[in-house]
Write a protein that holds these residues in place. Structure first.
Motif, PDB file in Angstrom:
ATOM      1  N   UNK A 242      25.660 -16.086 -48.794  1.00 57.85           N
ATOM      2  CA  UNK A 242      23.867 -16.144 -48.692  1.00 57.85           C
ATOM      3  C   UNK A 242      23.472 -17.922 -48.506  1.00 57.85           C
ATOM      4  N   UNK A 243      23.715 -18.903 -49.268  1.00 56.19           N
ATOM      5  CA  UNK A 243      23.470 -20.007 -49.544  1.00 56.19           C
ATOM      6  C   UNK A 243      23.369 -20.724 -48.175  1.00 56.19           C
ATOM      7  N   UNK A 244      24.952 -20.025 -47.346  1.00 61.46           N
ATOM      8  CA  UNK A 244      25.194 -21.107 -46.537  1.00 61.46           C
ATOM      9  C   UNK A 244      24.140 -20.674 -45.090  1.00 61.46           C
ATOM     10  N   UNK A 245      23.724 -19.240 -45.005  1.00 58.65           N
ATOM     11  CA  UNK A 245      22.747 -18.568 -44.012  1.00 58.65           C
ATOM     12  C   UNK A 245      20.830 -19.582 -44.489  1.00 58.65           C
ATOM     13  N   UNK A 246      20.810 -20.148 -45.221  1.00 58.88           N
ATOM     14  CA  UNK A 246      19.590 -20.490 -45.916  1.00 58.88           C
ATOM     15  C   UNK A 246      19.292 -21.766 -45.657  1.00 58.88           C
ATOM     16  N   UNK A 247      17.884 -22.519 -45.234  1.00 60.54           N
ATOM     17  CA  UNK A 247      17.668 -23.751 -44.390  1.00 60.54           C
ATOM     18  C   UNK A 247      17.842 -25.570 -44.684  1.00 60.54           C
ATOM     19  N   UNK A 248      18.207 -24.634 -46.642  1.00 63.58           N
ATOM     20  CA  UNK A 248      17.804 -25.841 -47.411  1.00 63.58           C
ATOM     21  C   UNK A 248      19.536 -26.668 -47.391  1.00 63.58           C
ATOM     22  N   UNK A 249      20.037 -25.315 -47.501  1.00 62.62           N
ATOM     23  CA  UNK A 249      21.776 -25.970 -46.925  1.00 62.62           C
ATOM     24  C   UNK A 249      21.757 -26.883 -45.854  1.00 62.62           C
ATOM     25  N   UNK A 250      22.926 -27.676 -45.830  1.00 63.08           N
ATOM     26  CA  UNK A 250      23.212 -27.964 -44.133  1.00 63.08           C
ATOM     27  C   UNK A 250      24.069 -27.762 -43.539  1.00 63.08           C
ATOM     28  N   UNK A 251      24.603 -26.210 -43.906  1.00 64.54           N
ATOM     29  CA  UNK A 251      25.385 -25.725 -43.059  1.00 64.54           C
ATOM     30  C   UNK A 251      25.010 -25.215 -41.474  1.00 64.54           C
ATOM     31  N   UNK A 252      23.833 -24.832 -41.217  1.00 64.77           N
ATOM     32  CA  UNK A 252      23.424 -25.032 -39.526  1.00 64.77           C
ATOM     33  C   UNK A 252      23.056 -25.985 -39.577  1.00 64.77           C
ATOM     34  N   UNK A 253      23.149 -27.406 -39.421  1.00 64.52           N
ATOM     35  CA  UNK A 253      22.545 -28.030 -39.046  1.00 64.52           C
ATOM     36  C   UNK A 253      24.146 -28.537 -38.646  1.00 64.52           C
ATOM     37  N   UNK A 254      25.229 -28.270 -39.163  1.00 63.98           N
ATOM     38  CA  UNK A 254      26.997 -28.432 -38.523  1.00 63.98           C
ATOM     39  C   UNK A 254      27.032 -27.652 -36.872  1.00 63.98           C
ATOM     40  N   UNK A 255      26.605 -26.008 -38.169  1.00 65.33           N
ATOM     41  CA  UNK A 255      26.723 -24.855 -36.383  1.00 65.33           C
ATOM     42  C   UNK A 255      26.010 -25.132 -35.251  1.00 65.33           C
ATOM     43  N   UNK A 256      24.586 -25.723 -35.575  1.00 65.73           N
ATOM     44  CA  UNK A 256      24.273 -25.785 -34.213  1.00 65.73           C
ATOM     45  C   UNK A 256      24.238 -27.040 -33.483  1.00 65.73           C
ATOM     46  N   UNK A 257      24.717 -28.255 -34.533  1.00 69.12           N
ATOM     47  CA  UNK A 257      25.601 -28.995 -33.474  1.00 69.12           C
ATOM     48  C   UNK A 257      26.446 -28.548 -33.142  1.00 69.12           C
TER      49      UNK A 257
END
Length: 392
Positions: free
Chosen positions: A350-365
Motif C-alpha cells: 500500500x505505501x508504494x502507491x502513495x504520493x508520500x513514497x518516492x516509488x511513483x517518481x521512479x515509475x514516472x521517470x
C-alpha cells in the motif's frame, strides 16, 4: 574493438562523490517538493552540478573550461542522477554538448562550461515515425540530404520548422517543436531546420516556450514556437548531419545509464523493504515467489549494466559499432527500468502507491524515458538492420 566495461578507479571515485552530493542535496523529499513547485527544475542543484563542480561539462575540452573527460564519465554521473531521479537538465545539456563538441563550437562550449544549460530542439518522445539511429533519423533526414555548403534555406525542411531569410541575409526560423525536454531553463536551443543546424538564444524575439503536462514531473516538457526567430547557423549539409547523428547516438547511450541507475535504486530499495516488512511472522522477502521475481530482475539488471557500459564505452572511443551498441542499450534498458519501477511499487504494498513514497517518481521517470530517443520496439528494429538481420 575490445572495450573494457569495468569502472576505473577514477570513475568509482566520481560515482562516490556524486552519490554523496545527491544524498545531501537531492533527497527524495526535496525532489518531490521541486516536482510540486512551479519551477522547471532544481536551480540550486543545477548550479552545484554545473558551476561549482563542473560536472555538466565533463566532456567539454579543458581549454574551453571543461574537464576533458569522455562519455564514459558522463554516463557514471547520469547513472547516479537516475538513482536520485534528480530534477536537473543534465541529460539535455550533455546531449547538446556532444553536438557542439562534434562541431567544434568553442563559444557555445565555453558558455556551457560556465553553467549555461542548453537543449536540442527535438521531441523527447521520438518514436518509430522518426527513428533516431538510422540514416534518416528525425531531422537528420533533412540535414543529410542537403548539399554541403548550401544556403540554409535550400534543401528539404524538417516538419514543423522552416527557414527564411531576413533583409540582411540572416536566417529566421518559423514553426513549432513539441514536447522538448530540458528546454525550459535552457539559455541556448540547438534547432535542426532547413537542412542545417541553428543556435537560438532563449530570450530571442519571436521564440516562445510553453510548458506542457508531462508524465514525469522531474523532467518537464515544453512546446517551442518560433515566429521569425533569429538563428545563428552552426552547420549545414553533411557536417550538420554527422553532428546531429553523433549527438543522438550519444543521447541514447547516456539515457541507458540513467535508466540503469533508476533500476538499481528500485531493486535495492525493494530488497531492503522486503527484509524488514513482516507478514505471518516472517520477513516478506523470505517468500519464494518474491525471491524468484527479484532474482529475475537482478539478472536483467546485470545485463542492463553490461549493455549500458558497452554503449557508453563505444561512444567514448568512437567505436564503429557505437550506433549498434546504443540501440542495444536502449532496447534493453528501457523495459528493465520500467519493470524494476513496477516491481518496486507493487512489492512495497500500500505505501508504494502513495504520493508520500518516492516509488511513483521512479515509475514516472522510467515510463517517460522508455519512449525517449526511440522506443524499445524501434531500437529492436534498428538492431535488425544494423546487424544485417533484416532488409534495410
Amino acid at each position: 574493438m575490445n572495450l573494457d566495461l569495468r569502472y576505473t578507479e577514477e570513475q568509482e571515485a566520481l560515482r562516490d562523490s556524486v552519490r554523496a552530493m545527491l544524498t545531501d542535496h537531492a533527497p527524495w523529499a526535496r525532489v518531490l517538493k521541486v516536482a510540486e513547485s512551479p519551477e522547471p527544475d532544481d536551480a540550486d542543484l543545477w548550479r552545484l552540478l554545473s558551476v561549482e563542480t563542473g560536472l555538466a561539462a565533463l566532456a567539454v575540452p579543458e581549454h574551453l573550461g571543461g574537464a576533458g573527460a569522455t562519455v564514459a564519465e558522463t554516463a557514471v554521473v547520469l547513472e547516479e542522477l537516475g538513482r536520485a531521479v534528480a530534477p536537473v537538465p543534465y541529460l539535455g545539456t550533455t546531449v547538446a554538448a556532444q553536438l557542439l563538441v562534434h562541431l567544434g563550437e568553442s563559444d557555445l562550449l565555453r558558455e556551457l562550461a560556465g553553467g549555461e544549460p542548453m537543449a536540442l530542439a527535438l521531441p523527447f518522445d521520438v518514436g518509430p515515425a522518426a527513428p533516431v539511429l538510422s540514416a534518416d533519423a528525425g531531422a537528420r533526414s533533412a540535414v543529410s540530404r542537403s548539399r554541403a555548403g548550401s544556403s540554409p534555406v535550400a534543401g528539404p525542411r524538417p516538419p514543423g520548422v522552416e527557414v527564411s531569410t531576413a533583409a540582411d541575409g540572416s536566417p529566421l526560423l518559423n514553426g513549432t517543436v513539441s514536447s522538448v525536454a530540458d528546454a525550459l531553463r535552457a539559455r541556448v536551443l540547438l534547432v535542426p531546420a532547413g537542412g542545417a543546424l541553428f543556435a537560438i538564444d532563449a530570450d530571442a524575439a519571436g521564440l516562445r516556450r510553453t510548458p506542457v503536462v508531462s508524465l514525469d514531473e522531474t523532467r518537464p516538457l515544453c512546446d517551442l514556437a518560433m515566429w521569425n526567430a533569429p538563428g545563428r547557423l552552426l552547420a549545414a549539409g553533411d557536417r550538420a548531419a554527422a553532428a546531429f547523428d553523433a549527438a543522438l547516438v550519444a543521447g541514447a547511450a547516456l539515457l541507458a545509464s540513467e535508466q540503469l541507475g533508476l533500476a538499481q535504486w528500485c531493486l535495492d530499495t525493494t530488497v531492503e523493504h522486503l527484509k524488514t516488512r513482516y507478514q505471518f511472522g516472517r520477513p516478506v522477502g523470505s517468500f519464494q515467489a518474491l525471491k524468484h521475481r527479484l532474482a529475475d530482475l537482478w539478472v536483467e539488471l546485470v545485463q542492463a549494466r553490461a549493455v549500458a557500459r558497452h554503449a557508453a564505452a563505444a561512444v567514448a572511443v568512437g567505436d564503429p559499432d557505437a550506433r549498434l551498441a546504443a540501440a542495444l542499450a536502449q532496447a534493453h534498458c528501457g523495459p528493465v527500468a520500467v519493470r524494476a519501477a513496477e516491481e518496486c511499487v507493487q512489492m512495497h504494498g500500500g505505501i508504494g502507491f502513495t504520493w508520500e513514497h518516492p516509488a511513483h517518481l521512479y515509475l514516472k521517470r522510467a515510463k517517460s524515458a522508455a519512449v525517449a530517443y526511440g522506443t524499445a520496439a524501434h531500437h529492436r528494429a534498428a538492431l535488425a538492420t544494423l546487424a544485417d538481420l533484416a532488409p534495410a
